[in-house]
Design a protein around this motif. Structure first.
Motif, short mmCIF file in Angstrom:
data_model
loop_
_atom_site.label_atom_id
_atom_site.label_comp_id
_atom_site.label_asym_id
_atom_site.label_seq_id
_atom_site.Cartn_x
_atom_site.Cartn_y
_atom_site.Cartn_z
N ALA A 188 0.82 -1.21 0.00
CA ALA A 188 0.00 0.00 0.00
C ALA A 188 0.86 1.26 0.00
N LEU A 237 -6.37 -3.97 -1.56
CA LEU A 237 -5.14 -3.97 -2.34
C LEU A 237 -5.42 -4.16 -3.82
N LEU A 370 -3.11 0.38 5.49
CA LEU A 370 -2.86 0.42 4.06
C LEU A 370 -2.59 1.86 3.64
#
Length: 435
Positions: A188, A237, A370
């Motif tokens: 990330a 993701l 993230l």
């Protein structure tokens, strides 16, 4: 005749070792005790931050702690060296020669006596004996490796930026092996870095120039989290453009190439290995202390070595299976800090001749950040169950882990100042470190 001081040697200045050295120095001072912290590095940075250092989203110079100044402040001594051997009969350790960048000896071998020894050297990445990993992959085990990754990343981005002027399809391919917290969070951060670079002079580089692969040998990402949360992380993701593959067991590495057991092959300019934790293989030559197959020190529930009542081990270098448990305490930052607190108490008990207490691991949950896109995870409640959290609540809980670390190594007053300073730096410093 001068009374001989009780000497407590802590080997390893990670989250567990540094916090323990501070508390020992604060409690005992220098009058009747000599607390010594031994580490091969000269400064400390919290290991869970290394993925941010690697991606350039965190300036390590603002976060690291110099051992020398910290030692002077809290009443212990710092010795800059790596441990080479433990001589249990003499209650001494021998440190390896400290070399400079040219290989010249700065400090020769040194012998340090101890009355009590605490091993807190941390762990290293587990390459599982896979061919080519040590030769062709990069790692995130310390700041030096994180700095190297960032420099290689920046050079690769500059190169792709120059090529895209003539070839819009020029891309930077990066493969991360390991779907644990490090691999997921670094993925990330790299996407965030790619989205930001155009604002810092790389006019034709953006997220479309990044080809990012995340490989996990197991059936899902983040086994420490509940399956639905792990799936949520995967969805996030993949929504950011990351190629996530589970059940992808790496068979061997070559320069710029990853061979997967199913016969597939990936080309990648950069390969980062973040698959699992084990003890450093060098510990097998240090002493006759009991070790696991992964070269971790086996300890009793009190965190004392099974073969020496004067030696304790904590953190990733230790393997502690508590009564009623089938598996050892997991190698996580929260367990390392809790182990340090337990050993701090047991060292006091040992000196007084009192029975040692067993370590009690309190799983406070697991959280994954993230980057600026999302934070997900679960927090343990008082009843032992887990509550799924995300968004601002999850982000606040995630940040609290680092704040607790700062309070552990700096104390409440100085730790609070560090927390405020970190907030200010977030505002005034550039988003990405490009040097």
């Amino acid at each position: 005749m001068t009374e001989r001081k009780t000497q407590i040697v802590v080997v390893g200045g990670g989250a567990a070792g540094l916090g323990l050295a501070r508390k020992l120095g604060k409690r005992y001072g220098r009058a009747r005790h000599d607390i010594i912290l031994v580490d091969r590095n000269r400064s400390h940075i919290w290991k869970p931050l290394l993925h941010e250092v690697a991606a350039g989203s965190l300036d390590p110079n603002l976060e690291d702690v110099g051992y020398g100044g910290h030692a002077a402040l809290w009443g212990y001594r710092f010795f800059n060296a790596a441990i080479e051997s433990i001589e249990r009969e003499n209650r001494t350790i021998t440190t390896a020669p400290l070399l400079d960048e040219e290989g010249e000896v700065v400090v020769d071998r040194h012998v340090l006596r101890y009355d009590y020894l605490v091993l807190a050297m941390g762990g290293v990445s587990n390459d599982f004996g896979i061919e080519g990993v040590r030769e062709h992959a990069m790692f995130l085990e310390d700041r030096r490796q994180a700095d190297r990754f960032r420099q290689v990343l920046l050079n690769a981005c500059l190169n792709v930026n120059a090529r895209r002027r003539d070839d819009p399809d020029a891309r930077l391919s990066i493969c991360i092996v390991g779907g644990g917290a490090t691999g997921v969070e670094l993925s990330a951060e790299l996407v965030n870095c790619a989205k930001t670079l155009r604002d810092y002079g790389l006019e034709v580089f953006d997220e479309s120039a990044l080809e990012l692969h995340l490989l996990e040998a197991g059936p899902r990402l983040l086994p420490a989290l509940e399956p639905d949360i792990a799936q949520g992380v995967r969805d996030e993701l993949e929504g950011l453009g990351v190629d996530v593959r589970t059940g992808a067991m790496v068979e061997r590495l070559e320069r710029g190439r990853i061979h997967i057991r199913d016969g597939d092959t990936l080309e990648a300019r950069m390969i980062l290995w973040a698959a699992g934790v084990r003890g450093d293989r060098s510990v097998a030559r240090m002493s006759d202390l009991e070790l696991t197959k992964l070269d971790q020190f086996v300890v009793e529930p009190t965190l004392r070595s099974t073969r020496d009542e004067r030696i304790f081990a904590i953190g990733d270098c230790a393997s502690c299976t508590l009564p009623g448990s089938e598996r050892p305490v997991p190698p996580r930052a929260q367990s390392a800090q809790q182990m340090a607190d337990c050993v701090f108490d047991n060292l006091d008990r040992a000196q007084k001749g009192e029975p040692l207490r067993d370590f009690v691991y309190k799983d406070r949950g697991a959280l994954v950040s993230l980057s600026r896109f999302a934070t997900l995870g679960s927090v343990r409640t008082g009843s032992g169950g887990g509550v799924a959290v995300e968004g601002r609540i999850a982000r606040a809980a995630y940040m609290s882990l680092y704040r607790l670390h700062l309070l552990s190594i700096h104390g409440w007053l100085r730790g609070s100042v560090q927390i405020v300073a970190a907030k200010i730096n977030k505002v005034v410093r550039p988003t990405v470190k490009l040097h």
